[in-house]
Write a protein that holds these residues in place. Sequence first.
Motif, PDB file in Angstrom:
ATOM      1  N   SER A  62      17.731  34.144 -18.145  1.00 47.34           N
ATOM      2  CA  SER A  62      16.565  33.343 -18.506  1.00 47.34           C
ATOM      3  C   SER A  62      16.972  31.906 -18.821  1.00 47.34           C
TER       4      SER A  62
ATOM      5  N   ARG B 125      15.898  28.677 -16.529  1.00 46.53           N
ATOM      6  CA  ARG B 125      15.179  27.581 -17.187  1.00 46.53           C
ATOM      7  C   ARG B 125      15.911  26.255 -16.954  1.00 46.53           C
TER       8      ARG B 125
ATOM      9  N   ARG C  70      15.410  25.080 -13.349  1.00 49.16           N
ATOM     10  CA  ARG C  70      14.062  24.547 -13.115  1.00 49.16           C
ATOM     11  C   ARG C  70      13.915  23.155 -13.750  1.00 49.16           C
ATOM     12  N   GLU C  71      14.356  23.012 -14.991  1.00 46.57           N
ATOM     13  CA  GLU C  71      14.231  21.728 -15.678  1.00 46.57           C
ATOM     14  C   GLU C  71      15.075  20.651 -14.989  1.00 46.57           C
TER      15      GLU C  71
END
Length: 399
Positions: free
Chosen positions: A178, A182, A185-186
Amino acid sequence: MTTPSILEQLDVTDIDFAFQDTPDLHHLLADLRERKPYAVVPFAGVRAVLLLTHELVSAAFKDEQTFPASAVYSLTTEPVLGRTLQCMTGDEHRVNRAIVSPPFRRSLVTGWIEPLLEPIAHELIDRFVGEGSVDLVAEFTTRYPALVISRLLGLPVRDEATVLRWAHDLFYFPLDPSAAHRASREFAEYVVPIIAARRREPGDDMLSKLVTESVDGETLSDDQVLAFLRLLFPAGADTTMLALGNTVSALLTHPDQLAAVAADPAEQAQWAIWEGLRWEPPVGLLPRACPVATQWQGLDIPAMTPVIFAINAAHRDPARYPAPHRFDITRRVTTMLSFGQGPHSCLGSWLALAELRTGLIALVQRLPGLRLADGADPTITSQVGTALRGPNALRVEWD
């Protein structure tokens, strides 16, 4: 009569080499190597072959056909980083590596990049030099490589903590999926508009070179540039952070050798860096896989067997290095296994060496009498499973 499988008998039963640390890792590896040049060990719940000698690890790095990088990285990094060089073979790998290589060539590192490194190192030291005591891991070795990568790419970094988290979390898939997803993506949301801007108006930064370079008429797509940057940040920041921390830790626990570096940093720093990379490489254990059953170096390896290149064991192989457990900057030995060998050797090795040397010189010049603070623990521990190793903290003082 059926030949017994090489995996039939475990040589270690109480340590999973994918996830668990041991404080006596080097002694364990040395003990295993005394029995035979490889060991069968638990790895992520299955049995793996651990290569323990310099001869075997070097041969394995060069044998891309038997141990293709893509067999592992397509599972362990591609879901988060994208299709990086690690996942490529053949012409795809050749063309992509040729496109991204120019900024990392030794001549460009020397002429263009090295002058940028010293101001960054001193900028960070300026923040704490007046305090007399600091945790070098928190305030220097962690921040310095990430800041270097950001400045070289021309990224407008306003939030250092976020960049450091991206560099850290991108390496943690599949241990923390996770956090890795994350960060991926960021990072993409942050970088994609900058890639578009560089395509419109290239500058003299490394990112502009990546989006404009071509080989055989091919240039990198946005996805390819993004995948390379996702690899560059953790590979260029986390591993350099650990390498610098390991070398500084070794020098702090060998104060006579630290004094020799401080007395003549221009000459001695490079050899301290090389010896640090030998003594405790940041990537100690590198997992690969053997996709098809093969007989290799006298070993019958079943299909889909994980094969672990024990770089840290190879670097302490007495057949290669006399008194291998002794940290000694007078060895004058370059340890290229730290950067791999063969087609997937580290693209940024010259950049890493320049960063490490510049960072170490800045520390010994700006912090006279550098030493461990009372009660400080310079222990080197595993950071990601048993693969990446470095100190969690280095509390130091100076005059």
